[in-house]
Design a protein around this motif. Structure first.
Motif, mmCIF file in Angstrom:
data_model
loop_
_atom_site.group_PDB
_atom_site.id
_atom_site.type_symbol
_atom_site.label_atom_id
_atom_site.label_comp_id
_atom_site.label_asym_id
_atom_site.label_seq_id
_atom_site.Cartn_x
_atom_site.Cartn_y
_atom_site.Cartn_z
ATOM 1 N N ALA A 177 0.756 -1.102 0.022
ATOM 2 C CA ALA A 177 0.008 0.088 -0.148
ATOM 3 C C ALA A 177 0.719 1.212 -0.022
ATOM 4 O O ALA A 177 0.574 2.249 -0.567
ATOM 5 C CB ALA A 177 -0.744 0.071 1.197
ATOM 6 N N GLY A 178 2.218 1.101 0.641
ATOM 7 C CA GLY A 178 2.804 2.461 0.666
ATOM 8 C C GLY A 178 3.933 2.256 1.850
ATOM 9 O O GLY A 178 4.329 1.111 2.145
ATOM 10 N N THR A 199 7.868 4.263 2.833
ATOM 11 C CA THR A 199 8.854 5.522 3.036
ATOM 12 C C THR A 199 9.787 5.419 1.621
ATOM 13 O O THR A 199 10.207 4.505 1.290
ATOM 14 C CB THR A 199 9.826 5.635 4.272
ATOM 15 O OG1 THR A 199 10.606 4.370 4.394
ATOM 16 C CG2 THR A 199 8.799 5.542 5.532
ATOM 17 N N ALA A 223 6.573 10.103 2.994
ATOM 18 C CA ALA A 223 5.699 8.864 2.524
ATOM 19 C C ALA A 223 5.328 8.656 1.038
ATOM 20 O O ALA A 223 5.180 9.552 0.488
ATOM 21 C CB ALA A 223 4.275 9.084 3.377
ATOM 22 N N THR A 238 2.032 6.684 -0.645
ATOM 23 C CA THR A 238 0.911 6.032 -0.165
ATOM 24 C C THR A 238 0.067 5.430 -1.438
ATOM 25 O O THR A 238 -0.982 4.987 -1.238
ATOM 26 C CB THR A 238 -0.062 7.294 0.536
ATOM 27 O OG1 THR A 238 -0.184 8.521 -0.162
ATOM 28 C CG2 THR A 238 0.721 7.630 1.767
ATOM 29 N N ASP A 239 0.787 5.609 -2.569
ATOM 30 C CA ASP A 239 -0.260 5.196 -3.676
ATOM 31 C C ASP A 239 0.538 3.705 -4.415
ATOM 32 O O ASP A 239 0.789 3.711 -5.680
ATOM 33 C CB ASP A 239 0.002 6.278 -4.855
ATOM 34 C CG ASP A 239 1.158 6.705 -5.378
ATOM 35 O OD1 ASP A 239 2.038 6.412 -4.451
ATOM 36 O OD2 ASP A 239 1.034 7.255 -6.446
ATOM 37 N N ALA A 246 1.669 -1.412 4.807
ATOM 38 C CA ALA A 246 2.670 -0.625 4.760
ATOM 39 C C ALA A 246 3.934 -1.592 4.570
ATOM 40 O O ALA A 246 3.960 -2.705 4.989
ATOM 41 C CB ALA A 246 2.977 0.305 5.706
ATOM 42 N N LEU A 296 4.768 7.415 10.468
ATOM 43 C CA LEU A 296 3.472 7.310 9.784
ATOM 44 C C LEU A 296 2.297 6.097 9.850
ATOM 45 O O LEU A 296 1.249 6.329 9.497
ATOM 46 C CB LEU A 296 4.053 7.022 8.096
ATOM 47 C CG LEU A 296 5.134 7.926 7.904
ATOM 48 C CD1 LEU A 296 5.669 7.606 6.452
ATOM 49 C CD2 LEU A 296 4.313 9.412 7.206
ATOM 50 N N THR A 351 -1.219 7.719 8.336
ATOM 51 C CA THR A 351 -0.753 8.077 7.213
ATOM 52 C C THR A 351 -0.887 6.756 6.327
ATOM 53 O O THR A 351 -0.908 6.622 5.061
ATOM 54 C CB THR A 351 0.554 8.764 7.000
ATOM 55 O OG1 THR A 351 0.289 9.953 7.663
ATOM 56 C CG2 THR A 351 0.983 9.189 5.531
ATOM 57 N N LEU A 352 -0.114 5.535 6.877
ATOM 58 C CA LEU A 352 0.100 4.378 6.358
ATOM 59 C C LEU A 352 -0.822 3.322 7.264
ATOM 60 O O LEU A 352 -0.682 3.361 8.507
ATOM 61 C CB LEU A 352 1.622 3.972 6.449
ATOM 62 C CG LEU A 352 2.503 4.724 5.346
ATOM 63 C CD1 LEU A 352 4.050 4.436 5.537
ATOM 64 C CD2 LEU A 352 2.060 4.620 3.873
#
Length: 242
Positions: free
Chosen positions: A141-142, A144, A154, A156-157, A165, A183, A188-189
């Motif tokens: 998913a994402g 660093t 980050a 995230t895409d 993550a 994150l 965020t993740l």
């Protein structure tokens, strides 16, 4: 013969300095090839998109693959795709190996050229997906990334084949661990998994089934939100490949 179930081996390893070649494939990549179940010469396709399809990167792959007894091929996207039908090339492989570099610079052209959908089809058809660094992050998913500069940010895409993550180089780059934890702590993740250099994560379908290492003392970790803006990190049992 394809792998028994959709398989991804996401790593912070799998290649190292060679003795007669610039690279050699180390235990994690050799294990990915074993997981394909091929009895004869394994077909291994390399994508160096994250490195801008650099010609030296491709030469290093081909010499290492030939030394390992693999049947090598590659998919390049710059300045244009090197094959008319990228999906056909990818579906005709036993293993797909994705190199490191810029994960942001990988995701955009993959989507532009439909490589994301082709990768998903190959994965579901039993082609083993593996790779290092950006070639680990991309399936998730994402995570660093240093795609935008030396200060990590980050991403995230990711492709999201795996709904977690992913943290790479967890032990070797000082910014990685604290940012990955932060994150996940702030949402965020999603929760996920991280690898030290030399460690990998083996997924069957979307479930983690084993953490692996090609060097003693290198581990994988589960990181989850801990509440109150914190994250928890658990070192996983990590099997050393021989």
């Amino acid at each position: 013969m394809p792998a028994d179930a959709p398989t991804i081996l996401a790593t912070s390893g799998g290649i190292g300095p060679g003795t007669r070649t610039r690279w050699e494939f180390t235990a994690l990549t050799r294990h990915a090839v074993d997981l394909s179940g091929v009895a004869g010469t394994p077909r291994v396709c390399f994508l160096a998109t994250a490195g801008g399809d650099d010609s030296a990167y491709l030469v290093n792959f081909y010499t290492a693959a030939q030394a390992a007894g693999f049947s090598p091929s590659h998919l390049a996207l710059f300045p244009m795709p090197n094959v008319a039908e990228p999906a056909e090339l990818l579906l005709d492989q036993d293993v797909i190996f994705v190199g490191g570099g810029s994960v942001a610079g990988l995701l955009a052209p993959w989507r532009m050229h439909g490589v994301d959908a082709a990768m998903h089809a190959a994965w579901r058809a039993g082609v083993v997906l593996t790779g290092v660094s950006a070639g680990s992050l991309c399936w998730h998913a994402g995570g660093t990334t240093d795609s935008f500069g030396p200060r990590l940010r980050a991403v995230t895409d990711g492709l999201g084949f795996l709904p977690y993550a992913n943290g790479v180089h967890h032990d070797s780059e000082p910014q990685r661990r604290p940012l990955f934890q932060r994150l996940i702590a702030d949402g965020t993740l999603p929760g996920g998994y991280a690898t030290d250099d030399g460690a990998g994560l083996l997924y069957r379908d979307t479930e983690l089934v084993e953490a692996l290492s090609e060097e003693p003392g290198r581990y994988a970790y589960r990181v989850d939100p801990g509440g109150d803006g914190t994250a928890t990190e658990e070192r996983l049992d990590t099997r050393l490949l021989r």
